[in-house]
Structures are given as C-alpha cells and as structure tokens.
Scaffold this motif. Sequence first.
Motif, mmCIF file in Angstrom:
data_model
loop_
_atom_site.group_PDB
_atom_site.id
_atom_site.type_symbol
_atom_site.label_atom_id
_atom_site.label_comp_id
_atom_site.label_asym_id
_atom_site.label_seq_id
_atom_site.Cartn_x
_atom_site.Cartn_y
_atom_site.Cartn_z
ATOM 1 N N LYS A 20 0.944 -1.577 -0.234
ATOM 2 C CA LYS A 20 -0.090 -0.265 0.565
ATOM 3 C C LYS A 20 0.873 0.941 -0.020
ATOM 4 C CE LYS A 20 -3.581 -2.296 2.488
ATOM 5 N NZ LYS A 20 -4.151 -2.258 3.955
ATOM 6 N N LYS A 21 1.765 0.806 0.784
ATOM 7 C CA LYS A 21 3.030 2.137 1.017
ATOM 8 C C LYS A 21 3.595 3.142 -0.415
ATOM 9 C CE LYS A 21 7.309 3.592 3.038
ATOM 10 N NZ LYS A 21 8.201 3.168 3.286
ATOM 11 N N GLY A 22 4.252 1.756 -1.023
ATOM 12 C CA GLY A 22 4.409 1.721 -2.367
ATOM 13 C C GLY A 22 3.842 2.741 -3.142
ATOM 14 N N ILE A 23 2.189 1.881 -3.487
ATOM 15 C CA ILE A 23 1.193 2.621 -4.129
ATOM 16 C C ILE A 23 1.362 4.130 -4.204
ATOM 17 C CG2 ILE A 23 -1.316 2.676 -5.547
ATOM 18 C CD1 ILE A 23 -0.726 -0.850 -4.733
ATOM 19 N N ARG A 24 1.179 4.438 -2.777
ATOM 20 C CA ARG A 24 0.153 5.959 -2.253
ATOM 21 C C ARG A 24 1.867 6.730 -2.797
ATOM 22 N NH1 ARG A 24 -1.587 3.171 2.743
ATOM 23 N NH2 ARG A 24 0.405 3.830 3.563
ATOM 24 N N LEU A 25 3.330 6.304 -3.046
ATOM 25 C CA LEU A 25 4.468 7.186 -2.628
ATOM 26 C C LEU A 25 4.361 7.136 -4.425
ATOM 27 C CD1 LEU A 25 7.167 5.623 -0.783
ATOM 28 C CD2 LEU A 25 5.501 7.816 -0.119
ATOM 29 N N LYS A 26 4.147 5.830 -5.068
ATOM 30 C CA LYS A 26 4.106 6.464 -7.143
ATOM 31 C C LYS A 26 3.110 7.186 -7.008
ATOM 32 C CE LYS A 26 3.644 3.568 -10.951
ATOM 33 N NZ LYS A 26 5.457 3.773 -11.302
ATOM 34 N N TYR A 27 2.171 7.846 -6.749
ATOM 35 C CA TYR A 27 0.447 8.644 -6.952
ATOM 36 C C TYR A 27 1.098 9.811 -6.030
ATOM 37 C CZ TYR A 27 -0.200 5.602 -10.892
ATOM 38 O OH TYR A 27 -0.158 4.535 -11.199
ATOM 39 N N ARG A 28 2.049 9.846 -5.605
ATOM 40 C CA ARG A 28 2.146 10.943 -4.049
ATOM 41 C C ARG A 28 1.658 12.717 -4.198
ATOM 42 N NH1 ARG A 28 7.092 11.256 -0.480
ATOM 43 N NH2 ARG A 28 9.296 11.080 -2.284
#
Length: 258
Positions: A20-28
């Motif tokens: 989840k963190k990876g997905i959030r950081l990718k599109y932050r």
Amino acid sequence: MKNYIKGFYNYSFLLSELVKKGIRLKYRRSYLGILWSLIEPLLTTCVWVIVFGTLFGNHGRDFPMYLIVGRLTYSFFSGATKAASNSIHANASMIKKIYVPKYLYPLSAILYNFIIYLISMIVLLPVTIYCRVMPTWHIIQVIPALILLLVMSTGFGMILATLNVFFRDVEYLWNVALLLIMYMSAIFYYPEKLLKSGYAWILNYNPLYHVINLCRGAFLGYSIDMQSVLYTAIWAFGSLVIGLIFFKKKQDDFILYM
C-alpha cells in the motif's frame, strides 16, 4: 520450509502495508493518482500507433491492441525490477532500526507494481471495442502468462536487489539492459521478418518476448504455444530459485554496505 511459510504468514500484514505504501508513494504528487496508470498507456499507444504504424506500414485494425498489450507487459517488468533493485537502499533506515525479513522489501516492490499492472489492464476494454476484437476461449491463457511474468519478475528482482547493495552501478546498467530488452521484445513491430532472418535468436532467446506473446495470444485469439510456455517457465522458476538462494546467502551482509 515450514518455518519460511510460517514466517511469511506472520509478516503478511507488514507485506500488505508495504505494498500500500508503494502505491501511495508512486502517485503522491499526482492529482490524477491511480487514474494515470490508465491514461498514460492509452496516450502512449496513440502516439505509437501513429508513429510506428506509419513507419512500418502497420495499419491493421488490431495493431493498437498488439501495441498496448506489449507496452503494458514490458512496463510492468521494467518498473517492478527497477523498484526491486532499489528496494533495499530505499528502506535502509528501517532495516538498520528493526528486524524485518529483508525479502519483504523487493517482494512488496514487485507486488505493488503488479497490482498497478492489473489495474492498468482496464484500458484494454476500450481498445478491444475500438479494434473490434471479440474475446475467445484463448483468453484463459492470460492466467499462466501472468503467473510466469510475476514469477520471472520476482526472480530477477531478487537477484538485482542483492547485486545493487554491493554494486550500485547495477541500477544504471539495468536501465541500459531494459532498453535493449524493449527493442528485443517486438513491442512496437511485428516479428515475422526478424524471425525469418539470421537474427531470430534475438527474439527466440528472450523470455519476456515469449511472455508478451502469450499475453497477446490471450486477447487476440492466438493458439497457445506450449514450447514458449515451457521455455518461459524454465527461465521464470530458474531465476526465482537462483534469486531466493542468492538473496538468502547475502542478506546478512547488507547492513555493512548501506
């Protein structure tokens, strides 16, 4: 093996949080967020259809579908392996503070890219309508294709994650290798002429080309090539075994190089 399975189960919640963190950081910093994973391949495909369709005279009705399936599949492999390669360094501060199985970091990097890849496949629906491609029973071959793609990406990701800890140039060398792999995977051109030439080995020995072909076959109604499946399976599971063994043998030394 039982201990590994138990350990994986115990840390499954942490793995899901890292994904989840990876997905959030990718599109932050993106206003469109996850929608960009749908818009970007569509825009790229439109440009490629115009450019490569004109250059190579590919004006077939199914050419956009041919392009976008190859584009999405290559993008996942590229993004997943690059993210896995840098995953240990990116989480160095956490690794130094608390004990967490280190394989979770490259694995989460691959999984969040895989989730984005699956979401991005939604764009195939409008392309299918535009190309007037009717789904057939061949669509089921997308399942082994996705499994082999995920396994192979995990194997390569584990190897790259390990090497990149000790040799930071691996990250840059892999970027160059990915560019070569892209041209060797027949993403934006039909492979017939190359396969009939003395350079057929460029495609035949490239496992990613075979995976892309399996994905294309699922959506364009090609018959499954069992020889390609077998060849890709050898690469996929072979790289996974090598990657896991290599990572396990070297992981205790990571702390000395971060």
